[in-house]
Design a protein around this motif. Structure first.
Motif, PDB file in Angstrom:
ATOM      1  N   GLY A  35       0.816  -1.205   0.000  1.00  0.00           N
ATOM      2  CA  GLY A  35       0.000   0.000   0.000  1.00  0.00           C
ATOM      3  C   GLY A  35       0.847   1.251   0.000  1.00  0.00           C
ATOM      4  O   GLY A  35       0.386   2.324  -0.377  1.00  0.00           O
ATOM      5  N   ASP A  39      -0.019   6.032   2.054  1.00  0.00           N
ATOM      6  CA  ASP A  39      -1.390   5.536   1.893  1.00  0.00           C
ATOM      7  C   ASP A  39      -2.412   6.396   2.632  1.00  0.00           C
ATOM      8  O   ASP A  39      -3.596   6.114   2.604  1.00  0.00           O
ATOM      9  CB  ASP A  39      -1.502   4.083   2.368  1.00  0.00           C
ATOM     10  N   LYS A  40      -1.934   7.446   3.317  1.00  0.00           N
ATOM     11  CA  LYS A  40      -2.770   8.355   4.115  1.00  0.00           C
ATOM     12  C   LYS A  40      -3.484   7.625   5.252  1.00  0.00           C
ATOM     13  O   LYS A  40      -4.490   8.099   5.774  1.00  0.00           O
ATOM     14  CB  LYS A  40      -3.793   9.094   3.232  1.00  0.00           C
ATOM     15  N   SER A  41      -2.934   6.480   5.643  1.00  0.00           N
ATOM     16  CA  SER A  41      -3.573   5.669   6.676  1.00  0.00           C
ATOM     17  C   SER A  41      -2.506   5.000   7.540  1.00  0.00           C
ATOM     18  O   SER A  41      -1.677   5.666   8.140  1.00  0.00           O
ATOM     19  CB  SER A  41      -4.504   4.650   6.007  1.00  0.00           C
ATOM     20  N   ASN A  43       0.280   2.895   7.002  1.00  0.00           N
ATOM     21  CA  ASN A  43       1.697   3.052   6.701  1.00  0.00           C
ATOM     22  C   ASN A  43       2.170   4.490   6.900  1.00  0.00           C
ATOM     23  O   ASN A  43       3.282   4.733   7.380  1.00  0.00           O
ATOM     24  CB  ASN A  43       1.986   2.611   5.260  1.00  0.00           C
ATOM     25  N   GLU A  44       1.322   5.428   6.529  1.00  0.00           N
ATOM     26  CA  GLU A  44       1.726   6.824   6.655  1.00  0.00           C
ATOM     27  C   GLU A  44       1.862   7.242   8.115  1.00  0.00           C
ATOM     28  O   GLU A  44       2.686   8.096   8.455  1.00  0.00           O
ATOM     29  CB  GLU A  44       0.740   7.732   5.921  1.00  0.00           C
ATOM     30  N   GLU A  65       9.681   0.045   1.174  1.00  0.00           N
ATOM     31  CA  GLU A  65       8.275  -0.126   0.846  1.00  0.00           C
ATOM     32  C   GLU A  65       8.100  -1.478   0.157  1.00  0.00           C
ATOM     33  O   GLU A  65       8.745  -1.757  -0.847  1.00  0.00           O
ATOM     34  CB  GLU A  65       7.788   0.989  -0.075  1.00  0.00           C
ATOM     35  N   TRP A 192      -6.125  -3.945   0.548  1.00  0.00           N
ATOM     36  CA  TRP A 192      -5.710  -2.707   1.214  1.00  0.00           C
ATOM     37  C   TRP A 192      -5.491  -1.557   0.241  1.00  0.00           C
ATOM     38  O   TRP A 192      -5.316  -0.418   0.663  1.00  0.00           O
ATOM     39  CB  TRP A 192      -4.418  -2.933   1.994  1.00  0.00           C
ATOM     40  N   ASN A 193      -5.482  -1.844  -1.043  1.00  0.00           N
ATOM     41  CA  ASN A 193      -5.111  -0.803  -2.009  1.00  0.00           C
ATOM     42  C   ASN A 193      -6.016  -0.845  -3.232  1.00  0.00           C
ATOM     43  O   ASN A 193      -5.550  -0.919  -4.363  1.00  0.00           O
ATOM     44  CB  ASN A 193      -3.641  -0.991  -2.413  1.00  0.00           C
ATOM     45  N   GLY A 218      -7.194   0.752   4.978  1.00  0.00           N
ATOM     46  CA  GLY A 218      -5.918   1.212   4.447  1.00  0.00           C
ATOM     47  C   GLY A 218      -6.110   2.163   3.270  1.00  0.00           C
ATOM     48  O   GLY A 218      -6.987   3.025   3.288  1.00  0.00           O
ATOM     49  N   GLY A 219      -5.305   1.982   2.211  1.00  0.00           N
ATOM     50  CA  GLY A 219      -5.398   2.839   1.041  1.00  0.00           C
ATOM     51  C   GLY A 219      -6.734   2.763   0.336  1.00  0.00           C
ATOM     52  O   GLY A 219      -7.143   3.721  -0.336  1.00  0.00           O
ATOM     53  N   THR A 220      -7.437   1.649   0.480  1.00  0.00           N
ATOM     54  CA  THR A 220      -8.770   1.504  -0.105  1.00  0.00           C
ATOM     55  C   THR A 220      -9.721   2.532   0.482  1.00  0.00           C
ATOM     56  O   THR A 220     -10.668   2.979  -0.176  1.00  0.00           O
ATOM     57  CB  THR A 220      -9.297   0.083   0.157  1.00  0.00           C
TER      58      THR A 220
END
Length: 332
Positions: A35, A39-41, A43-44, A65, A192-193, A218-220
């Motif tokens: 992701g 991912d603005k979530s 991981n970020e 990554e 997640w993406n 996540g990224g989704t």
């Protein structure tokens, strides 16, 4: 800010191999799950913790990554071989690989977020996601006019059911006869993406009456929040503060302080203590966010209800069910 050694994409393992020919410095390392770190979530949030550590200490760290599942073992081994210490990884999916290799590097400390790995050189960091999600559910219940809200998870795994179950319990505490629609994006890490599918599920839930949707994907989740905004309903973000992505249309974000977990692990260095570290509501591990982007959505009655719920959970008067304790959700 000191240089951050970024070991990315296809060049990552080559770069790690090259480093073995030089002097191995005891820098910490961070491996993001699929992701990507932006991912603005989830991981970020980890990236934010590492960045804060650099800003406060002037140190440097290595980062990687993940591009595919096949990279996990090789990446961990190469990082250990070049002397990175501790090595922090985000996500339950590292659990099996870490279990296999931790014993091969007894002098290296590892920290894994969202999974328990029992080894003398591993710190397992877990969160009470159900507690923070309960607070989000209280807010959703007080804001929903239709009596129907939605939950969209990423990968269909017990960990994400913790979010779902806590959210449902919090919602039912305010609307006992209300309805919680539940969907998951998929059963593989690709879940997640996939913001496109996330958006489709959000629109489908809106068509079934949901007027608040909690995205734990996540990224989704970016697609879920976007679709909710487009459809004129409210959303709830997760992991990182996502209120600013659609000001006035994100009711709140259930933040999971992965940033603190990474910061603390980097700060501990090779003195990282093994065992299980629980980051709960009382310890500031999870919470909901009220800021300038969503303040107008949160009236005094809602804030009071949230404050009372926080006190009840922290004090033990409110027991939020942990789905992973019995793989069941009484509030469903």
């Amino acid at each position: 800010m000191s240089l951050i050694k970024s070991l990315l994409a296809g060049t990552a393992l080559t770069a790690l191999t090259a480093l073995t020919t030089g002097v191995a410095l005891a820098e910490p390392a961070l491996i993001y799950d699929l992701g990507g770190k932006f991912d603005k979530s989830f991981n970020e949030a980890a990236f934010a913790g590492a960045t804060r550590w650099v800003e406060e200490t002037g140190g440097t760290y290595r980062e990687l990554e993940m591009q595919s599942e096949a990279q996990r073992e090789q990446a961990l081994r190469r990082l250990a071989e070049v002397g990175a210490n501790p090595i922090v990884m985000t996500g339950f999916a590292f659990g099996d690989v870490l279990t296999q290799i931790a014993g091969d590097y007894p002098d290296t400390k590892f920290a894994i977020i969202d999974m328990v790995v029992e080894a003398p050189n591993v710190q397992s960091i877990v969160f009470t996601e159900e507690q923070g999600s309960y607070l989000a559910g209280v807010m959703a219940g007080m804001k929903s006019e239709s009596g129907t809200v939605g939950f969209i998870g990423g990968m269909d795994i017990p960990l994400i059911h913790k979010f779902e179950c806590g959210f449902a319990q919090g919602f039912k505490s305010t609307q006992p006869e209300g309805n919680v629609l539940v969907n998951y994006t998929g059963t593989t890490p690709a879940a997640w993406n996939d913001p496109v599918k996330g958006g489709e599920l959000a629109r489908a839930q809106k068509s079934q009456g949901a007027d608040v949707i909690y995205a734990a994907a996540g990224g989704t989740g970016i697609g879920i929040l976007q679709a909710a905004a487009d459809e004129g309903i409210l959303s709830i973000g997760v992991d990182s503060n996502q209120n600013h992505l659609h000001p006035g249309q994100v009711l709140t974000s259930m933040v999971k302080r992965v940033d603190n977990a990474v910061f603390d692990a980097f700060t501990a260095g090779d003195q990282l203590m093994p065992g299980i570290k629980v980051m709960d509501l009382a310890a500031g591990g999870v919470d909901i966010v009220v800021d300038d982007s969503n303040r107008d959505l949160v009236d005094a009655e809602m804030q009071t209800a949230v404050d009372e719920a926080k006190a009840g959970i922290s004090g033990g008067e409110i027991a939020v069910h942990d789905y992973m304790s019995d793989n069941a959700c009484p509030a469903s």
